[in-house]
Scaffold this motif. Sequence first.
Motif, PDB file in Angstrom:
ATOM      1  N   UNK B  50       0.857  -1.176   0.000  1.00 45.84           N
ATOM      2  CA  UNK B  50       0.000   0.000   0.000  1.00 45.84           C
ATOM      3  C   UNK B  50       0.896   1.230   0.000  1.00 45.84           C
ATOM      4  N   UNK B  51       0.625   2.154  -0.911  1.00 45.42           N
ATOM      5  CA  UNK B  51       1.436   3.382  -0.976  1.00 45.42           C
ATOM      6  C   UNK B  51       0.660   4.486  -0.268  1.00 45.42           C
ATOM      7  N   UNK B  52       1.289   5.027   0.747  1.00 46.99           N
ATOM      8  CA  UNK B  52       0.550   5.864   1.698  1.00 46.99           C
ATOM      9  C   UNK B  52       1.141   7.252   1.857  1.00 46.99           C
ATOM     10  N   UNK B  53       0.251   8.188   2.182  1.00 44.06           N
ATOM     11  CA  UNK B  53       0.683   9.529   2.582  1.00 44.06           C
ATOM     12  C   UNK B  53       0.183   9.788   3.992  1.00 44.06           C
ATOM     13  N   UNK B  54       1.012  10.417   4.784  1.00 41.27           N
ATOM     14  CA  UNK B  54       0.627  10.761   6.160  1.00 41.27           C
ATOM     15  C   UNK B  54       0.353  12.251   6.240  1.00 41.27           C
ATOM     16  N   UNK B  55      -0.849  12.593   6.648  1.00 41.89           N
ATOM     17  CA  UNK B  55      -1.222  14.003   6.798  1.00 41.89           C
ATOM     18  C   UNK B  55      -1.351  14.285   8.284  1.00 41.89           C
ATOM     19  N   UNK B  56      -0.462  15.082   8.792  1.00 38.96           N
ATOM     20  CA  UNK B  56      -0.418  15.331  10.234  1.00 38.96           C
ATOM     21  C   UNK B  56       0.722  14.520  10.818  1.00 38.96           C
ATOM     22  N   UNK B  57       1.837  15.196  11.115  1.00 39.42           N
ATOM     23  CA  UNK B  57       3.046  14.455  11.509  1.00 39.42           C
ATOM     24  C   UNK B  57       3.457  14.761  12.945  1.00 39.42           C
ATOM     25  N   UNK B  58       2.484  15.055  13.782  1.00 39.28           N
ATOM     26  CA  UNK B  58       2.777  15.288  15.200  1.00 39.28           C
ATOM     27  C   UNK B  58       3.034  13.979  15.916  1.00 39.28           C
ATOM     28  N   UNK B  59       2.784  13.968  17.221  1.00 41.48           N
ATOM     29  CA  UNK B  59       3.091  12.805  18.034  1.00 41.48           C
ATOM     30  C   UNK B  59       2.411  11.542  17.529  1.00 41.48           C
ATOM     31  N   UNK B  60       1.128  11.620  17.260  1.00 43.05           N
ATOM     32  CA  UNK B  60       0.397  10.437  16.822  1.00 43.05           C
ATOM     33  C   UNK B  60       0.806  10.032  15.406  1.00 43.05           C
ATOM     34  N   UNK B  61       1.033  11.034  14.555  1.00 44.41           N
ATOM     35  CA  UNK B  61       1.474  10.741  13.192  1.00 44.41           C
ATOM     36  C   UNK B  61       2.808  10.006  13.196  1.00 44.41           C
ATOM     37  N   UNK B  62       3.717  10.476  14.041  1.00 45.12           N
ATOM     38  CA  UNK B  62       5.027   9.822  14.107  1.00 45.12           C
ATOM     39  C   UNK B  62       4.919   8.410  14.694  1.00 45.12           C
ATOM     40  N   UNK B  63       3.963   8.245  15.593  1.00 41.53           N
ATOM     41  CA  UNK B  63       3.713   6.895  16.120  1.00 41.53           C
ATOM     42  C   UNK B  63       3.285   5.971  14.977  1.00 41.53           C
TER      43      UNK B  63
END
Lengths: 288, 439
Positions: B50-63
């Motif tokens: 799955x090719x993914x993008x992460x929107x929101x890279x704060x604490x939870x995003x980094x988790x």
Amino acid sequence: MASRRQFFKDALAATAAVSLAAADGSGSAREKEKPALFQFSLPRVMGTRLEFLAVGTPDAIVRPVWDAFYAELMELDAMLNRFNGYGEVARLNAAPSQEDVPVSEPLAALLRLAFSYRERTGGLFDVAGGKPVTLSADNRLTLGGATLDFGGFAKGYALRLWRDRLRAAGIGCAFTDFGGSSILATGHHPYGDCWKVGVTNPYGGGPVDEWSLRDTSLSTSGNAPSYHGHIVHPRTGLPAEGRRLVSVCAPDPLDAEVLSTALMLAAPSEENALASAFPEAVFRRYSL
Amino acid sequence: MKEEHVDLGLRRFIKQLGYAAGGAAFLAGTAPWLTSCTPEKLEELGREKARLALIGTGGRGQYHIHNLREIPHAELVALCDIYPKNLDDAHALCPTARTCSDYRELLDAPDIDGVIIATPLGSHAQITLDALAAGKHVFCEKAMALKMEECKAVYDAYAAQDKALYYCMQRMYDEKYIQAMKMIHDGAIGEIVGMRCHWFRNADWRRPVPSPDLERLINWRLYREHSGGLMTELGSHQLEVCNWALGRTPVEISGMGDIVYWKDGREVYDSVAVTYRYAGGVKIVYESLISNKFNGMEEQILGKEGTMDLARGVYYLEEDNLLSGMRRLYDQVRDGIFASIPTAGPSWRPEVKGQYVPHPVIAGPTSINNGESMVASDHDGSLEILSAFCQSCITGEKAKDVVEEAYSSTLLCLLGNQACEEGRSLVFPEAYKIPYMKF
């Protein structure tokens, strides 16, 4: 006494003996051959729960026997309960006099019986906790500051009364479970030659042993995670320690009850004397 | 790759269920969302990713980035945030991914199958709607949205198209919760008569802010334009498990909310007590505050025969094995069976709380969330649900009921806040009922 009667009435309403009897009017002929079943249950009595199953005796016979026993049990519980605030033992314990005080005939009879077990167990079982309590011929009790504790006696005594009532009524197939620690096996299982009872491990896991009981009783004493150190040696004042149980099988439920407590406290050197004093009893120890 | 075993753990569990009698029926009945991520279906993926993008890279995003590293069928190709520091930190964790500050740049990218949204709650709905409209699969943090009308708009959009949408309701993918629900649904604790949930922490919920103009952005949890406070951040998980246990949605909501201790300019309550009543009278008593942590985090399902302590993965029986021993004897005699009954032991005592004996829901060591972390807890189902999402990105298969569960619990959170705000009891509004809900 009115309030006490009211208490009994309330208790009766609250613990109303439940009959799960199934008078099967519509079943097949085969089902109709199955024995009648009656289960009674008292959720709170003598600090625990009493359950009874009668097999093959009609309700009309069992119920009056149960009702009579129920009234007797309530009286007994009220008299011996240390915490209810109004019973004879509770009142004696609340003000343990140095002087001799009169006690009722029923309590005097129980004290004499309890003292006889003190003799038979070499002092390992003692409702007076090792104190020099005496009872005169005219029912005057000298506590000398001691308090009375009928724990480890009352349930066995009640089951003895119950056994006698069942016998007198000709109820020959029944199982009575008094909080798991005191069991009365009357006759045998309708589909077996005994009642099979597993000894559970209070610390978890499966049964640690199985007893086959037939017209006898089983009493189990020991420590549990939630209830530890409650068996106290009358001579040393020290509690029985360790993750262990003792189960005693004896025809007399009171013998079994008293012995299971005494054996939790007995030194190895004292076991032979106990065995001689209770020749009909069989016991097994469990280390958990 | 030790974490991979965790992922395998849930799939192994599903596999075992498949072998067990009634296992398939259980999956369909108690946790239908697991039917789209069975081990067999995972095997069919082969080497696809799955090719993914992460929107929101704060604490939870980094988790989530850490978790994605443990998922063999996942590849993180893009990162997006409006806050440069978080974006830089995330990029350091995943240097191969490209970065941007406007999520809309990602939506037309053909090399992205799905997006993971870990932004403040206030932006969940818009980003989700945009991403679904762009044909992306979406994995969004809970809660679903900040407003009820947004929740409905997202639900309607989701139902009208064929992309997968997940909300990170990780308890739905936590083995001990699933097993506990199976037991509840099998009648292990009898009829459900009540539910008690609480989440207590002793912390101000604040994060350090490098400059005052970033206050509302970084401490978004404290402001109503971005956050529903305790109810959406914590309550959403717990209300979901209550609905899961009972299989219904409450009809009436009342509550009180206050700022009791943290009077620092925040707008959301730091203390809430909300009651949810189901038809028939079963209630969830919900409480959360963040100036005392003595009670920690608990979800208790109270049954006539026992209590399921979901957060700890243990259950307690009202009468334990003694009464059941006598019941067993009764049943044996009635059925003409001769067998042993386990009843002899030290005297049964009337039970007070401390005397109940805990029985584990699953054998072996269990991971327990103490509820203290603001970001995440290990082995709580977050990795498993993310892995299931990645699988959906490849197969295109929606996860059954996840959106519906998230919708229901989010609505309850928002209604709880509304009840606190208006100081009156609310009835679940007709306009927001969806066919999935049973009352």
